[in-house]
Every structure is written in structure tokens, then in C-alpha cells.
Design an enzyme around this catalytic site. Structure first.
Site, PDB file in Angstrom:
ATOM      1  N   SER A 146      70.655  29.011  63.801  1.00  0.00           N
ATOM      2  CA  SER A 146      70.514  30.377  64.308  1.00  0.00           C
ATOM      3  C   SER A 146      69.674  31.217  63.358  1.00  0.00           C
ATOM      4  O   SER A 146      69.472  30.834  62.199  1.00  0.00           O
ATOM      5  CB  SER A 146      71.915  30.998  64.430  1.00  0.00           C
ATOM      6  OG  SER A 146      71.865  32.415  64.462  1.00  0.00           O
ATOM      7  N   TYR A 206      80.175  34.287  62.197  1.00  0.00           N
ATOM      8  CA  TYR A 206      79.098  33.514  62.826  1.00  0.00           C
ATOM      9  C   TYR A 206      78.014  33.186  61.806  1.00  0.00           C
ATOM     10  O   TYR A 206      77.558  32.039  61.703  1.00  0.00           O
ATOM     11  CB  TYR A 206      78.520  34.321  63.985  1.00  0.00           C
ATOM     12  CG  TYR A 206      77.478  33.641  64.821  1.00  0.00           C
ATOM     13  CD1 TYR A 206      76.129  33.877  64.607  1.00  0.00           C
ATOM     14  CD2 TYR A 206      77.845  32.773  65.849  1.00  0.00           C
ATOM     15  CE1 TYR A 206      75.159  33.262  65.384  1.00  0.00           C
ATOM     16  CE2 TYR A 206      76.882  32.160  66.642  1.00  0.00           C
ATOM     17  CZ  TYR A 206      75.544  32.415  66.405  1.00  0.00           C
ATOM     18  OH  TYR A 206      74.581  31.809  67.177  1.00  0.00           O
TER      19      TYR A 206
HETATM   20  P1  NAP Z   1      76.804  29.920  75.754  1.00  0.00           P
HETATM   21  O1  NAP Z   1      76.023  30.118  76.988  1.00  0.00           O
HETATM   22  O2  NAP Z   1      77.968  30.785  75.427  1.00  0.00           O
HETATM   23  O3  NAP Z   1      77.264  28.379  75.687  1.00  0.00           O
HETATM   24  C1  NAP Z   1      78.127  27.964  74.669  1.00  0.00           C
HETATM   25  C2  NAP Z   1      78.638  26.609  75.051  1.00  0.00           C
HETATM   26  O4  NAP Z   1      79.541  26.179  74.056  1.00  0.00           O
HETATM   27  C3  NAP Z   1      79.376  26.605  76.395  1.00  0.00           C
HETATM   28  O5  NAP Z   1      78.900  25.553  77.202  1.00  0.00           O
HETATM   29  C4  NAP Z   1      80.822  26.345  75.993  1.00  0.00           C
HETATM   30  O6  NAP Z   1      81.474  25.488  76.884  1.00  0.00           O
HETATM   31  C5  NAP Z   1      80.654  25.588  74.692  1.00  0.00           C
HETATM   32  N1  NAP Z   1      81.859  25.680  73.864  1.00  0.00           N
HETATM   33  C6  NAP Z   1      82.300  26.755  73.167  1.00  0.00           C
HETATM   34  N2  NAP Z   1      83.438  26.439  72.515  1.00  0.00           N
HETATM   35  C7  NAP Z   1      83.717  25.131  72.821  1.00  0.00           C
HETATM   36  C8  NAP Z   1      84.743  24.223  72.466  1.00  0.00           C
HETATM   37  N3  NAP Z   1      85.747  24.598  71.650  1.00  0.00           N
HETATM   38  N4  NAP Z   1      84.704  22.971  72.970  1.00  0.00           N
HETATM   39  C9  NAP Z   1      83.708  22.592  73.791  1.00  0.00           C
HETATM   40  N5  NAP Z   1      82.683  23.394  74.172  1.00  0.00           N
HETATM   41  C10 NAP Z   1      82.710  24.655  73.681  1.00  0.00           C
HETATM   42  O7  NAP Z   1      75.856  30.070  74.486  1.00  0.00           O
HETATM   43  P2  NAP Z   1      74.352  29.625  74.215  1.00  0.00           P
HETATM   44  O8  NAP Z   1      73.542  30.848  74.005  1.00  0.00           O
HETATM   45  O9  NAP Z   1      73.918  28.580  75.186  1.00  0.00           O
HETATM   46  O10 NAP Z   1      74.563  28.966  72.767  1.00  0.00           O
HETATM   47  C11 NAP Z   1      74.567  27.571  72.561  1.00  0.00           C
HETATM   48  C12 NAP Z   1      74.407  27.356  71.071  1.00  0.00           C
HETATM   49  O11 NAP Z   1      73.209  27.994  70.621  1.00  0.00           O
HETATM   50  C13 NAP Z   1      75.527  27.973  70.233  1.00  0.00           C
HETATM   51  O12 NAP Z   1      75.805  27.146  69.133  1.00  0.00           O
HETATM   52  C14 NAP Z   1      74.912  29.295  69.741  1.00  0.00           C
HETATM   53  O13 NAP Z   1      75.510  29.729  68.534  1.00  0.00           O
HETATM   54  C15 NAP Z   1      73.499  28.866  69.527  1.00  0.00           C
HETATM   55  N6  NAP Z   1      72.495  29.911  69.497  1.00  0.00           N
HETATM   56  C16 NAP Z   1      72.359  30.772  70.552  1.00  0.00           C
HETATM   57  C17 NAP Z   1      71.323  31.719  70.508  1.00  0.00           C
HETATM   58  C18 NAP Z   1      71.089  32.704  71.621  1.00  0.00           C
HETATM   59  O14 NAP Z   1      70.338  33.672  71.381  1.00  0.00           O
HETATM   60  N7  NAP Z   1      71.669  32.516  72.790  1.00  0.00           N
HETATM   61  C19 NAP Z   1      70.468  31.763  69.417  1.00  0.00           C
HETATM   62  C20 NAP Z   1      70.677  30.881  68.349  1.00  0.00           C
HETATM   63  C21 NAP Z   1      71.692  29.946  68.417  1.00  0.00           C
HETATM   64  P3  NAP Z   1      82.232  26.052  78.210  1.00  0.00           P
HETATM   65  O15 NAP Z   1      81.174  26.681  79.021  1.00  0.00           O
HETATM   66  O16 NAP Z   1      82.785  24.817  78.807  1.00  0.00           O
HETATM   67  O17 NAP Z   1      83.266  27.013  77.720  1.00  0.00           O
HETATM   68  C1  GCO Z   2      73.787  38.355  67.674  1.00  0.00           C
HETATM   69  C2  GCO Z   2      73.283  37.228  68.514  1.00  0.00           C
HETATM   70  C3  GCO Z   2      72.662  36.166  67.627  1.00  0.00           C
HETATM   71  C4  GCO Z   2      72.146  35.036  68.476  1.00  0.00           C
HETATM   72  C5  GCO Z   2      71.511  33.975  67.669  1.00  0.00           C
HETATM   73  C6  GCO Z   2      70.316  34.454  66.928  1.00  0.00           C
HETATM   74  O1  GCO Z   2      74.854  38.906  67.998  1.00  0.00           O
HETATM   75  O2  GCO Z   2      73.078  38.702  66.719  1.00  0.00           O
HETATM   76  O3  GCO Z   2      74.321  36.661  69.288  1.00  0.00           O
HETATM   77  O4  GCO Z   2      73.587  35.703  66.708  1.00  0.00           O
HETATM   78  O5  GCO Z   2      73.179  34.455  69.186  1.00  0.00           O
HETATM   79  O6  GCO Z   2      72.397  33.302  66.845  1.00  0.00           O
HETATM   80  O7  GCO Z   2      69.634  33.328  66.420  1.00  0.00           O
END
Ligand code: NAP
Ligand code: GCO
Length: 267
Positions: free
Chosen positions: A147, A160
């Protein structure tokens, strides 16, 4: 020249891939020729929604399971089930993750711990469960979804940021400890991606105006926009393929340049 970006013959397990970034990565792997896509969800309802989404996208050879990635016993049982029902796991993407946006001094220990357990301990649990077969095969790919918070902090995301900062170093340590087995462990660091996790940061205000954070992130991104999950496809395929066999311990940021940019001067 063989296609060094092909995933033909490979089975990929993407944790938490019923939707969002995990789903987009799984879709990209399927398009890159992966033999089997394996994903887990935290609930039966989410699993079913995920299976429907894969079917709607025309992705075949998808195997979905309910498994809480923070439950070590359940993860070990799942890996055994995958071996029985699908085969070896060539690629693991530690994608499952949560965030709790609470000022640290108001955050309960339980909330802090839940974020650490999901975003840092679970990638350890899942990686430790698949490493033995990768070591025996002398081949494997582990990709940890890091992230911007692996590098930067901000208000309300202490747990986080601690987890994702730790995940960066876990990535580097898996590289260090298992590189001799031809196992590559790298991080993929998305910027600000439009998914359900960031939806609260993009909600329209009662007066119809943009969320302050929405405008803020747009000003901090050179491209002047939020990124889409499918923009992670190429980097994710690269890190899962032979094309990255000499890349190890690297965090590949897919952030549109946020980490390089001081931000647009307010008008
Ligand atoms: P999201 O739409 O909230 O998806 C998160 C996923 O994690 C969901 O499919 C959820 O499963 C699963 N999950 C959470 N807790 C779990 C557990 N205990 N056991 C099994 N599955 C679990 O979020 P996203 O944006 O796609 O994020 C995916 C990854 O990318 C995360 O690690 C997040 O930190 C990272 N990330 C996101 C962003 C962003 O801007 N969106 C940026 C950087 C990194 P269910 O749906 O089955 O609950
Ligand atoms: C926040 C956002 C970020 C993104 C991502 C950025 O609240 O700042 O959720 O943390 O999820 O991790 O890379």
C-alpha cells in the site's frame, strides 16, 4: 520467443478475491493463461457473489472456498483441500485485507489487533502454508498486496500503516530466506484504487460536493484521478510470471506517481 508473461500451467490462489483488487488480479491471471484460479472469501454469501462474478466474466476453472485467512488451522486445511481438489499452488497473492479508519488514541486494542491479524499475520500464515510445496518444487511466486501506507502515514490509519509497513518487510524477508529455492516474493503497492474499501473516501457530501479526501487524492496523483483495479493487471501478471524470476524482495508501486509527487498547488 516463448511468452515469458504467460501463466499457462500455473495455479494461482488469490486470497479475498470475491471482488475488488483481488478479483481484478484473478481475472488478469485467467487471461494470462492460468490453469486454475483459486480464491477464498470470508463468508458463504461473498463466495457465492464471487463465483457469480467470475462466471459472468467468463472465467472458467475457478475454485472458491470460504476461509478466514486469520485462522491458521483453517488456512492449513484449505491448502490441503486445494492440493486434493485442484493441485499444486504455484502462485500465492496475499490480497485479503481490511482497514479501520479511527484516530489511534480512540482505537481499541481489539480493532488494532484485527487489522494487524488480517493485513500482516494472515499473509505470514498463508505464505507459511504454501512455502513447503514451493521449496520442494524449487519454484514459487508470492505476491503481497502492500500500500501507499507501506511508505507513508496519515491520520486515522495507524494499524493499517503498521501492518502494511510490516508487510513490506515480511516481503523482503521471505525473499531473503527462500530465494535459494527459486521462490520470488514481491510486493504490489497500489495507490488509491476505486473499490469498496475506499468508497467511504469518495462519497458525495450532503450538499452534493466531492468528499474532501477525494479532491485531496486527485491533487496528490499526477494523473489527477483515482486508479481502477484493472490497472493492476499488468504489474500483477509480471510479478506472477517468469518475466520476474530475477525480481525478488521488490515492492512494485502502481500508484500513478503519488510517491514521486509533492502534490498540485491549490488554485
Ligand atoms: P475490498 O474490496 O474491501 O476487498 C477486501 C477483500 O478481503 C474482500 O474480498 C474480503 O473478503 C477479503 N477479506 C477481508 N478479511 C478477510 C478474512 N479475514 N478472510 C478472508 N478474506 C478476507 O478491498 P480492496 O480495495 O479490493 O483491497 C484488497 C487489498 O488491496 C487489501 O489488502 C487492501 O489493503 C489493498 N489495497 C487497497 C487499495 C485501494 O485503494 N483500494 C490500495 C492499496 C492496497 P469478503 O468479501 O469475503 O469479506
Ligand atoms: C486510506 C486508504 C488507503 C488505501 C491504500 C492506499 O484510508 O488512506 O484506504 O489506505 O486503501 O492502502 O495505498
Amino acid at each position: 520467443m516463448t511468452n515469458i508473461f504467460s501463466l499457462e500451467g500455473k495455479n494461482a490462489w488469490i486470497t479475498g478475491a470475491s471482488h475488488g483488487i483481488g478479483f481484478s488480479i484473478a481475472e488478469a491471471y485467467a487471461k494470462a493463461g492460468a490453469s486454475n484460479i483459486i480464491f477464498n472469501s470470508s463468508s458463504e454469501a461473498s463466495l457465492q457473489r464471487g463465483l457469480e462474478a467470475y462466471a459472468k466474466a467468463g472465467i472458467k476453472n475457478v475454485h472458491g472456498y470460504v476461509c478466514d485467512v486469520t485462522d491458521e488451522k483453517a488456512v492449513k486445511a484449505l491448502v490441503e483441500k486445494i492440493h486434493e481438489e485442484v493441485g499444486p499452488i504455484h502462485i500465492l497473492v496475499n490480497n485479503a485485507g481490511i482497514i479501520k479508519r479511527i484516530p489511534m488514541h480512540e482505537m481499541s486494542r481489539g480493532d488494532f489487533q484485527q487489522v494487524i491479524d488480517t493485513d500482516l499475520v494472515a499473509p505470514y500464515i498463508c505464505s507459511a502454508a504454501v512455502l513447503p510445496e514451493m521449496m520442494e518444487r524449487r519454484e514459487g511466486k508470492i505476491i503481497n498486496i502492500c500500500s501507499m501506507m507501506s511508505e507513508l502515514g496519515r491520520e486515522t490509519v495507524s494499524a493499517y500503516a503498521a501492518a502494511k509497513g510490516g508487510l513490506k518487510m515480511l516481503t523482503r524477508n521471505i525473499c531473503s530466506e527462500y530465494g535459494e529455492y527459486n521462490i520470488q516474493c514481491n510486493g504490489l503497492g497500489p495507490g488509491y484504487i476505486a473499490t469498496s474499501q475506499t468508497a467511504p473516501l469518495r462519497e458525495r457530501q450532503p450538499d452534493g460536493s466531492r468528499h474532501p479526501f477525494d479532491a485531496f487524492i486527485v491533487s496528490k496523483t499526477p494523473a489527477g484521478r483515482w486508479l481502477n483495479p484493472d490497472e493492476l493487471a499488468g504489474p500483477a501478471v509480471f510479478l506472477a510470471s517468469k518475466a520476474s524470476d530475477a525480481v525478488n524482495g521488490h515492492i512494485l508501486y502502481v500508484d500513478g506517481g503519488i510517491l514521486a509527487y509533492i502534490g498540485k498547488q491549490p488554485k
